[in-house]
Design an enzyme around this catalytic site. Structure first.
Site: not given
Ligand code: 3PG
Ligand code: MG
Length: 407
Positions: A39, A200, A357, A380
């Site tokens: 990142r 899942k 993921g 996410g």
């Molecule tokens: C991630 O790593 O998916 C993002 O930085 C968001 O983090 P969070 O799920 O804690 O909001």
């Protein structure tokens, strides 16, 4: 999500301007050490471009989930140091993202300087998208650049709210992510396929529903495939599966058939009676799984079938491994298919976009994460985008940038 138009750095003349740059410095850390710099490395070009053009770059980010408390172990100071190393230039750090500490650090900046502010989630207003926090952040700068696609599914003060108060732009990483996703699903070369793996169905229902409308072929892998097989009446032994999702799985298969989307399930499986690395294994057709065994990976016939299917595709979206890839030898099917996708991509025959993921770690484990057309830095956010959702951080860049509110 629908294609939205947004301003990029091409529309920003940053010389002498204070630019608030929302980054995602939420990098993996173990025992206080950053274990993966991806990142930070992907963010570096945006910072270099802004700094080289004479901006004063004020970087803000969250890290982990401190829930509005100042948690020293969740400080961004180590990420500021890592960013300095990656950039090969000095990066200063301020121990708060708003208030006098931040204001003084910003006031001391020269053109071309880079400053990292402390974790935005040390303030409860961040996750509440509190306008007071958004305004306090906006007051530090002249412009807002969001380069945190991976946090764009959060409607937080530094990802969404702040865009109301400053001229707002997408950074180069945000731009690259959006372009890749657009090429993969909004405007793909067809036929287009998707690989969806993971444990899942229940967590990926919206995602599958959206993909059925968009892709020609949907390859289901991982433990999720067990639920589909069981729903078809196949005995899956002690495999992980969701007994309460059989009706849903059948409805998905019917919907796919009615839309002309071909769903592909494993035809054979590598099974074991113990969930650990290197147990005794048995490779069997899916209709011959021993009652005391678990499916832990797709078998060689499945890999052959998927390889054939992929030959026919021009575009492929990949989310989720095919097996329990963190345990040897159940990484095998994922490794083999990843190598094939990489080979076709490198040969110019396939556009491949991966993310979400475990996907990037699985591809990195397979040694081909850098050989996809695009590997997203998002978890996410990538999933929510696959679900067809409008991500608030992106919406804010596109819509609100023309209506800047007074501080
Ligand atoms: C991630 O790593 O998916 C993002 O930085 C968001 O983090 P969070 O799920 O804690 O909001
Ligand atoms: Mg997360």
């Amino acid at each position: 999500m629908a294609t939205l138009s947004f301003k990029t750095l091409d529309a920003l003349q940053p010389k002498g301007r204070k630019v608030l740059l929302r980054a995602d410095l939420n990098v993996p850390v173990r025992d206080g050490q950053i274990t993966d710099l991806t990142r930070i490395e992907r963010l570096a070009p945006t910072i270099r471009e802004l700094a080289d053009k004479g901006a004063r770059v004020i970087v803000v980010s969250h890290f982990d989930r401190p829930k509005g408390q100042r948690v020293p172990a969740m400080s961004l100071e180590p990420m500021a140091a890592a960013l300095g190393k990656t950039l090969g230039r000095p990066v200063r750090f301020a121990e708060d993202c708003i208030g006098p500490v931040a204001e003084q650090a910003v006031a001391a900046m020269q053109d071309g300087d880079v400053l990292v502010l402390e974790n935005t989630r040390f303030h409860a207003g961040e996750e509440k998208n509190d306008p007071d926090l958004s305004k306090a952040l906006a007051a530090l700068a002249d412009d807002y650049v969001n380069d945190a696609f991976s946090a764009a599914h959060r409607a937080h003060a530094s990802t969404e709210g702040v865009a109301r108060f400053l001229p707002s732009f997408a950074g180069r990483l945000m731009e690259a992510e959006l372009n890749a996703l657009n090429i993969a699903l909004e405007n793909p070369a067809r036929p287009v396929g998707a690989i969806v793996g993971g444990a899942k169905i229940s967590t990926k229902l919206d995602l599958i529903g959206n993909l059925l409308d968009k892709v020609d072929i949907l390859i289901i892998g991982g433990a999720m495939a067990n639920t589909f097989l069981a729903a078809k009446g196949v005995g899956v032994g002690k495999s992980l599966q969701e007994a309460d999702m059989h009706d849903t799985a059948r409805a998905i298969m019917e919907k796919a058939a009615s839309k002309g989307c071909e769903i592909i399930l494993p035809v054979d499986a590598v099974t074991a009676t113990e969930f650990r690395a290197d147990p005794p294994t048995k490779t069997v057709p899916v209709d011959a799984v021993p009652a005391d065994a678990m499916i832990l990976d797709a078998g060689p016939e499945t890999v052959r079938l998927l390889t054939e299917k992929i030959v026919g595709l021009k575009t492929l979206v990949w989310n989720g491994p095919l097996g329990a890839f963190e345990l040897h030898p159940f990484d095998n099917a994922t490794n083999l298919l990843a190598a094939e996708v990489a080979r076709r991509t490198q040969a110019g025959q396939l556009t491949s976009v991966a993310g979400g993921g475990d996907t990037v770690s699985a591809l990195r484990h397979a040694g081909v994460a850098d050989e996809m057309s695009y590997t997203s830095t998002a978890g996410g956010a990538f999933l929510e985008w696959l679900e067809g959702k409008t991500l608030p951080g992106i919406q804010a860049l596109s819509e609100l940038s023309e209506r800047i509110l007074p501080l």
